[in-house]
Design an enzyme around this catalytic site. Structure first.
Site, PDB file in Angstrom:
ATOM      1  N   HIS A  55     -50.506 -76.145  11.291  1.00 41.45           N
ATOM      2  CA  HIS A  55     -49.378 -76.219  12.226  1.00 41.45           C
ATOM      3  C   HIS A  55     -49.557 -75.084  13.243  1.00 41.45           C
ATOM      4  CE1 HIS A  55     -45.140 -75.751  13.473  1.00 41.45           C
ATOM      5  NE2 HIS A  55     -44.904 -76.936  12.950  1.00 41.45           N
TER       6      HIS A  55
ATOM      7  N   ASP B 160     -49.033 -71.739   3.439  1.00 39.01           N
ATOM      8  CA  ASP B 160     -47.933 -72.295   4.215  1.00 39.01           C
ATOM      9  C   ASP B 160     -47.352 -73.445   3.387  1.00 39.01           C
ATOM     10  OD1 ASP B 160     -46.323 -73.811   5.848  1.00 39.01           O
ATOM     11  OD2 ASP B 160     -47.677 -73.788   7.574  1.00 39.01           O
TER      12      ASP B 160
ATOM     13  N   GLN C 286     -44.365 -77.752   3.837  1.00 36.74           N
ATOM     14  CA  GLN C 286     -44.287 -79.174   3.486  1.00 36.74           C
ATOM     15  C   GLN C 286     -44.418 -79.421   1.987  1.00 36.74           C
ATOM     16  OE1 GLN C 286     -43.582 -81.721   5.452  1.00 36.74           O
ATOM     17  NE2 GLN C 286     -43.610 -80.599   7.382  1.00 36.74           N
TER      18      GLN C 286
ATOM     19  N   LYS D  68     -36.304 -77.548   5.453  1.00 35.42           N
ATOM     20  CA  LYS D  68     -37.157 -78.651   4.996  1.00 35.42           C
ATOM     21  C   LYS D  68     -36.986 -78.903   3.493  1.00 35.42           C
ATOM     22  CE  LYS D  68     -40.483 -78.307   8.711  1.00 35.42           C
ATOM     23  NZ  LYS D  68     -41.830 -77.978   9.164  1.00 35.42           N
TER      24      LYS D  68
ATOM     25  N   CYS E  87     -46.905 -80.553  16.467  1.00 34.19           N
ATOM     26  CA  CYS E  87     -47.308 -79.128  16.466  1.00 34.19           C
ATOM     27  C   CYS E  87     -48.670 -78.930  15.834  1.00 34.19           C
ATOM     28  CB  CYS E  87     -46.275 -78.243  15.772  1.00 34.19           C
ATOM     29  SG  CYS E  87     -44.688 -78.194  16.585  1.00 34.19           S
TER      30      CYS E  87
HETATM   31  C1  PLP Z   1     -42.424 -77.173   9.917  1.00 33.04           C
HETATM   32  C2  PLP Z   1     -43.684 -76.479   9.617  1.00 33.04           C
HETATM   33  C3  PLP Z   1     -43.898 -75.159  10.003  1.00 33.04           C
HETATM   34  C4  PLP Z   1     -42.898 -74.386  10.806  1.00 33.04           C
HETATM   35  O1  PLP Z   1     -41.675 -74.305  10.151  1.00 33.04           O
HETATM   36  P1  PLP Z   1     -40.364 -73.799  10.930  1.00 33.04           P
HETATM   37  O2  PLP Z   1     -39.263 -74.150  10.000  1.00 33.04           O
HETATM   38  O3  PLP Z   1     -40.315 -74.573  12.211  1.00 33.04           O
HETATM   39  O4  PLP Z   1     -40.525 -72.348  11.156  1.00 33.04           O
HETATM   40  C5  PLP Z   1     -45.076 -74.561   9.638  1.00 33.04           C
HETATM   41  N1  PLP Z   1     -46.002 -75.207   8.933  1.00 33.04           N
HETATM   42  C6  PLP Z   1     -45.846 -76.480   8.545  1.00 33.04           C
HETATM   43  C7  PLP Z   1     -46.915 -77.150   7.742  1.00 33.04           C
HETATM   44  C8  PLP Z   1     -44.689 -77.162   8.890  1.00 33.04           C
HETATM   45  O5  PLP Z   1     -44.527 -78.421   8.503  1.00 33.04           O
END
Ligand code: PLP
Length: 405
Positions: free
Chosen positions: A122, A199, A202, A225, A363
């Site tokens: 991302h 990260d 997801q 999320k 993104c």
């Molecule tokens: C949504 C997302 C982000 C960013 O998250 P925010 O809540 O917008 O800060 C980073 N990495 C992944 C894989 C995402 O899906």
């Protein structure tokens, strides 16, 4: 307790919404999740009866707020199995967590040091590293991916060197759904002495993560999320590492003493939590995790796997369909294009039939560059979605394609 989708759906009031005359079919869970009633109630109750600033007050409400906020930290600690509650740092979200690590851990790095990320990150796990690399003369490297949207790990051995200080990779790709073999990556990185940031933006909404078993050094994720509110997230970091790192932002709460000449810093987690935080965000995020922990997590996984398999099969029956991201291990996200149609037009026509999907580059422009496409249509499912909704979505999609061709 067995998984019962109808019972689950009853707890998410927004799922009863209509878009025009159509019932809402919410397939944009990759962008943000919906919230269960208990989280909504928690937010209302807080503002109606408990609102006060935390950590400083001697009065009753301040103490209640502080207790609830710190209780939320403990709930999240337990859910990810962190050793200590102060290894859970509240942030504004995944983006903020990565920027915190880039800014703070980044100050420990020197010119020539290397950071390894991947081609499927991302933007929030690319841009902070590019900025840091430019500022400090670091070398940024990428783990490449194949046509199926899987990381090519054969090359990991060459990419990791004595100079690699940090590996930062996504657990699950938001654009393709690929589940990366993070345990393997963490083990390889640790062999050369590199730290690893996962990260998890997801992943926590789909599977539980045990940070001690995984042995990751950092884990970042977003409240919104994972069935909680926006504007709050978590950075988990190992205690020794967080102690070595300098503060991120200066201000109230992160200090021990301040004179006009010098400041000494507070301990963890406060060192990284300057200023009044998103108090209700943190409390409600704790409530969301508490709610999630009470669900049948195995049943959730099985239901989401079934949704993914069913939707993949039904989509593949449509002429001109191309699915992007066909990894062997996938979360419940499908990116696709249909020959002769523009994703934006398809998304607009789906919306007119009550179906919420995301269109565009998600993104992840480097992924789109890899496939030489401007964007995709993305349907991302959560456990409150159903096969019946997928049937309706397929009908709506076929109608959209007919109208566009
Ligand atoms: C949504 C997302 C982000 C960013 O998250 P925010 O809540 O917008 O800060 C980073 N990495 C992944 C894989 C995402 O899906």
């Amino acid at each position: 307790m067995s998984f019962d989708v109808n019972n689950i759906r009853k707890q998410f009031p927004i799922l009863q919404t209509k878009i025009g005359k159509y019932p809402l079919i919410y397939f944009d869970n990759g962008a943000t999740s919906q919230k269960p009633q208990s989280v909504i109630d928690c937010i209302n109750t807080y503002y109606e009866t408990e609102n006060a600033n935390i950590h400083r007050g001697v009065h009753h409400l301040s103490q209640v707020s502080t207790e609830n906020y710190e209780e939320a930290r403990k709930t999240i600690q337990a859910y990810i199995n962190a050793k200590k509650d102060y290894e859970v740092i509240f942030t504004q979200g995944t983006t903020d967590g990565i920027n915190l690590v880039a800014s703070s851990f980044g100050k420990l790095l020197n010119a020539g040091d290397e950071i390894l990320i991947s081609q499927m990150e991302h933007h929030s796990n690319i841009v902070p590293w590019q900025m840091l690399a430019e500022e400090r003369g670091l070398v940024l490297k990428y783990i490449p991916m194949n046509e199926a949207g899987e990381l090519i790990l054969d090359q990991l051995g060459e990419l990791l060197t004595e100079k690699t200080k940090l590996v930062s990779v996504t657990h699950i790709s938001n654009a393709l759904g690929t589940i990366n073999p993070i345990a393997e990556i963490i083990e390889a990185a640790h062999k050369v002495g590199a730290k690893v940031l996962i990260d998890g933006a997801q992943s926590l909404q789909h599977m539980q993560i045990d940070v001690q078993q995984l042995d990751c050094d950092f884990l970042v994720f977003s409240g919104h999320k994972v069935f909680g509110p926006t504007g709050v997230g978590v950075l988990y970091g190992k205690e020794e590492l967080l102690n070595e790192m300098p503060p991120y932002r200066g201000g109230g709460d992160m200090i021990k003493t301040v004179t006009l000449e010098k400041t000494t810093y507070n301990g963890l987690p406060h060192k990284f939590e300057a200023g009044t935080p998103n108090i209700i965000g943190g409390i409600a995020f704790g409530k969301a995790i508490e709610w999630l922990a009470e669900q049948d997590l195995k049943g959730i996984k099985q239901h989401e796997d079934e949704l993914l398999a069913y939707a993949t099969e039904k989509l593949n029956e449509i002429e001109g369909m191309r699915i992007y991201g066909t990894a062997a291990e996938k979360g419940s996200t499908i990116s696709f294009l249909i020959e002769g149609t523009h994703p934006y037009d398809v998304g607009t026509l789906l919306n007119q039939q009550g179906v919420a999907v995301r269109t565009g580059h998600h993104c992840t422009q480097p992924i789109m560059d890899f496939y030489k496409i401007p964007g995709t249509i993305r349907a991302s499912f959560s456990f409150y979605n159903t096969k019946e909704e997928i049937d309706q979505f397929i009908i709506a999609l076929k109608k959209a394609v007919t109208m566009l061709s």
